[in-house]
Scaffold this motif. Structure first.
Motif, PDB file in Angstrom:
ATOM      1  N   ILE A 126      -0.340 -63.231  32.721  1.00  0.00           N
ATOM      2  CA  ILE A 126      -1.367 -63.979  33.447  1.00  0.00           C
ATOM      3  C   ILE A 126      -0.673 -65.128  34.171  1.00  0.00           C
ATOM      4  O   ILE A 126      -0.425 -66.197  33.605  1.00  0.00           O
ATOM      5  CB  ILE A 126      -2.453 -64.521  32.499  1.00  0.00           C
ATOM      6  CG1 ILE A 126      -3.022 -63.404  31.620  1.00  0.00           C
ATOM      7  CG2 ILE A 126      -3.562 -65.194  33.315  1.00  0.00           C
ATOM      8  CD1 ILE A 126      -3.695 -62.285  32.383  1.00  0.00           C
ATOM      9  N   GLU A 127      -0.335 -64.885  35.431  1.00  0.00           N
ATOM     10  CA  GLU A 127       0.356 -65.917  36.197  1.00  0.00           C
ATOM     11  C   GLU A 127      -0.596 -67.055  36.527  1.00  0.00           C
ATOM     12  O   GLU A 127      -1.744 -66.824  36.920  1.00  0.00           O
ATOM     13  CB  GLU A 127       0.921 -65.323  37.481  1.00  0.00           C
ATOM     14  CG  GLU A 127       1.731 -66.337  38.299  1.00  0.00           C
ATOM     15  CD  GLU A 127       2.329 -65.733  39.562  1.00  0.00           C
ATOM     16  OE1 GLU A 127       2.721 -66.507  40.453  1.00  0.00           O
ATOM     17  OE2 GLU A 127       2.394 -64.488  39.647  1.00  0.00           O
ATOM     18  N   GLY A 133      -3.568 -61.389  37.648  1.00  0.00           N
ATOM     19  CA  GLY A 133      -3.472 -61.173  36.209  1.00  0.00           C
ATOM     20  C   GLY A 133      -4.788 -60.709  35.615  1.00  0.00           C
ATOM     21  O   GLY A 133      -4.829 -59.819  34.748  1.00  0.00           O
ATOM     22  N   LEU A 134      -5.891 -61.296  36.082  1.00  0.00           N
ATOM     23  CA  LEU A 134      -7.214 -60.915  35.597  1.00  0.00           C
ATOM     24  C   LEU A 134      -7.562 -59.500  36.069  1.00  0.00           C
ATOM     25  O   LEU A 134      -8.217 -58.741  35.342  1.00  0.00           O
ATOM     26  CB  LEU A 134      -8.257 -61.923  36.075  1.00  0.00           C
ATOM     27  CG  LEU A 134      -7.968 -63.390  35.689  1.00  0.00           C
ATOM     28  CD1 LEU A 134      -9.042 -64.313  36.250  1.00  0.00           C
ATOM     29  CD2 LEU A 134      -7.866 -63.547  34.173  1.00  0.00           C
ATOM     30  N   GLU A 135      -7.133 -59.149  37.280  1.00  0.00           N
ATOM     31  CA  GLU A 135      -7.338 -57.785  37.774  1.00  0.00           C
ATOM     32  C   GLU A 135      -6.599 -56.779  36.887  1.00  0.00           C
ATOM     33  O   GLU A 135      -7.117 -55.702  36.575  1.00  0.00           O
ATOM     34  CB  GLU A 135      -6.835 -57.665  39.209  1.00  0.00           C
ATOM     35  CG  GLU A 135      -7.635 -58.465  40.231  1.00  0.00           C
ATOM     36  CD  GLU A 135      -6.905 -58.677  41.554  1.00  0.00           C
ATOM     37  OE1 GLU A 135      -7.470 -59.347  42.433  1.00  0.00           O
ATOM     38  OE2 GLU A 135      -5.770 -58.172  41.696  1.00  0.00           O
ATOM     39  N   ILE A 195       4.401 -53.477  29.796  1.00  0.00           N
ATOM     40  CA  ILE A 195       4.211 -54.794  30.403  1.00  0.00           C
ATOM     41  C   ILE A 195       3.768 -54.618  31.854  1.00  0.00           C
ATOM     42  O   ILE A 195       4.413 -53.909  32.630  1.00  0.00           O
ATOM     43  CB  ILE A 195       5.504 -55.636  30.365  1.00  0.00           C
ATOM     44  CG1 ILE A 195       5.945 -55.875  28.914  1.00  0.00           C
ATOM     45  CG2 ILE A 195       5.292 -56.978  31.072  1.00  0.00           C
ATOM     46  CD1 ILE A 195       7.290 -56.596  28.792  1.00  0.00           C
ATOM     47  N   LEU A 196       2.662 -55.292  32.211  1.00  0.00           N
ATOM     48  CA  LEU A 196       2.163 -55.298  33.583  1.00  0.00           C
ATOM     49  C   LEU A 196       2.322 -56.701  34.159  1.00  0.00           C
ATOM     50  O   LEU A 196       1.952 -57.687  33.516  1.00  0.00           O
ATOM     51  CB  LEU A 196       0.684 -54.909  33.636  1.00  0.00           C
ATOM     52  CG  LEU A 196       0.300 -53.528  33.096  1.00  0.00           C
ATOM     53  CD1 LEU A 196      -1.205 -53.325  33.203  1.00  0.00           C
ATOM     54  CD2 LEU A 196       1.036 -52.439  33.830  1.00  0.00           C
ATOM     55  N   VAL A 197       2.846 -56.780  35.375  1.00  0.00           N
ATOM     56  CA  VAL A 197       3.080 -58.063  36.034  1.00  0.00           C
ATOM     57  C   VAL A 197       2.579 -57.968  37.476  1.00  0.00           C
ATOM     58  O   VAL A 197       2.766 -56.941  38.134  1.00  0.00           O
ATOM     59  CB  VAL A 197       4.592 -58.422  36.037  1.00  0.00           C
ATOM     60  CG1 VAL A 197       4.817 -59.776  36.703  1.00  0.00           C
ATOM     61  CG2 VAL A 197       5.139 -58.430  34.619  1.00  0.00           C
ATOM     62  N   ALA A 256      -4.842 -54.824  44.467  1.00  0.00           N
ATOM     63  CA  ALA A 256      -4.756 -53.368  44.338  1.00  0.00           C
ATOM     64  C   ALA A 256      -5.886 -52.829  43.473  1.00  0.00           C
ATOM     65  O   ALA A 256      -6.346 -51.699  43.660  1.00  0.00           O
ATOM     66  CB  ALA A 256      -3.406 -52.963  43.760  1.00  0.00           C
ATOM     67  N   PHE A 257      -6.336 -53.628  42.513  1.00  0.00           N
ATOM     68  CA  PHE A 257      -7.441 -53.248  41.645  1.00  0.00           C
ATOM     69  C   PHE A 257      -8.460 -54.386  41.603  1.00  0.00           C
ATOM     70  O   PHE A 257      -8.100 -55.544  41.799  1.00  0.00           O
ATOM     71  CB  PHE A 257      -6.949 -52.954  40.222  1.00  0.00           C
ATOM     72  CG  PHE A 257      -5.936 -51.852  40.145  1.00  0.00           C
ATOM     73  CD1 PHE A 257      -6.321 -50.533  40.301  1.00  0.00           C
ATOM     74  CD2 PHE A 257      -4.597 -52.128  39.919  1.00  0.00           C
ATOM     75  CE1 PHE A 257      -5.384 -49.509  40.238  1.00  0.00           C
ATOM     76  CE2 PHE A 257      -3.658 -51.119  39.849  1.00  0.00           C
ATOM     77  CZ  PHE A 257      -4.051 -49.798  40.004  1.00  0.00           C
TER      78      PHE A 257
END
Length: 339
Positions: free
Chosen positions: A13-14, A24-26, A98-100, A168-169
């Motif tokens: 969550i940047e 980050g919330l997306e 990990i998603l960034v 993107a989402f």
């Protein structure tokens, strides 16, 4: 890291000065799908100073656990401080995935973590899913100049990592009553270890107003606009709709609009309610950035333009006649509604 010890899906969550960025919330929404497919927990990772708002929103968007590292040294992003904190968390809790966000800082941090952990990193993903065995994430991204989509699997190492562009989402609906477990870690970084210091932030005039990634209505122009001055009527239409103006790479290369307005594979990914493409032919690189739009309206005098293949509504005609007519009709409707 051994597969047996790695678990959970992490989303970075940047934050900027304590406020979480939308990307980050997306990603928490996509992270939830991956976590359910892998039968693991969804975890938010927050590093910063005074990040209570980020903790609250991460909980509201469905995180099962929230890892928090706070301190004065994390007020502004630096690869040295954030990298050390994130790596310490990885070594202790051993994430599986990990998603960034693919922001400037996110790309910097993601590559640092991947290299340090000797694992793979798939950049600029546009689709994420778990394979049939429920073991690996399938990362999909544009390849060969956007002409193909590649599906990538990190089958030999953990954690498996990927970056995703802002917009993107879409964010999922908030999860009412969610109660995440908050795990606070005290990780200190000495000032001598931080080699870069932020002196000041300057907000560009070009970046003021509604951000492309957050706009519900986007009016975008391409090569067919012919000149920079003609973007004025796109701005007039966008203002009527409560949206903002975007552009194709051709318009940016011609220096009619700033690069910050570019949409597509080499620009920004957007997902507005309505996307109006004016004089844009529809190269696959541009389409990669608008595929998640709810409604696409294309205006082009070339009836064979590729944009018409993906548009929900197609207007074949001269945009210099169509757009002024749209502005007039929408203005009239607004006047009638206020009477």
């Amino acid at each position: 890291m051994s597969f047996e010890n790695c678990k959970d899906v992490w989303v970075f969550i940047e934050c900027f000065r304590g406020e979480p960025k939308d990307v980050g919330l997306e990603l928490l929404g996509q992270g939830r799908k991956l976590a359910d497919g892998l039968k693991q927990d969804l975890c938010a990772v927050i590093i910063g100073k005074d990040v209570n708002d980020a903790i609250l929103e991460s909980n509201e968007y469905g995180a099962d656990k929230i890892y928090v590292v706070q301190g004065d040294e994390y007020e502004d992003y630096s690869a040295d401080a954030y990298g050390k904190a994130f790596l310490e968390l990885c070594k202790k809790y051993k994430p599986n995935t990990i998603l960034v966000g693919a922001t400037i800082n996110g790309r910097d941090l993601g590559s640092k973590i991947a290299v340090s952990l000797r694992t793979g990193l798939t950049a600029d993903c546009t689709s994420l899913k778990v394979d049939e065995d429920g073991v690996n994430v399938i990362w999909e991204r544009p390849a060969f100049g956007g002409n193909l989509y590649a599906q990538i699997i990190c089958s030999d190492t953990r954690p498996q990592m990927g970056t995703v562009r802002p917009g993107a989402f879409k964010k999922i609906d908030k999860v009412v009553g969610n109660k995440a477990t908050i795990i606070r870690e005290d990780i200190k970084v000495d000032k001598s270890e931080i080699r870069i210091k932020i002196i000041d932030f300057i907000t560009s005039i070009k970046e003021q107003g509604i951000k492309l990634e957050e706009a519900e209505y986007i009016v975008a122009g391409g090569r067919g606009m012919k000149d920079a001055k003609n973007f004025k009527m796109l701005q007039d239409l966008a203002d009527l709709l409560g949206g903002t103006v975007g552009a194709s790479r051709a318009a940016v290369d011609a220096e009619w609009v700033p690069q910050s307005k570019q949409i597509g594979q080499t620009g920004k990914t957007v997902s507005p309610k309505v996307y109006i493409a004016c004089g844009i032919s529809g190269a696959v690189q541009h389409l990669a950035g608008i595929s998640d739009s709810d409604v696409i309206i294309a205006i082009n005098k070339d009836e064979s333009a590729p944009i018409f293949e993906v548009a929900d509504y197609c207007i074949i005609g001269d945009l210099f006649e169509v757009i002024p007519t749209l502005i007039k009709e929408i203005s009239n409707l607004k006047c009638e509604c206020t009477v």
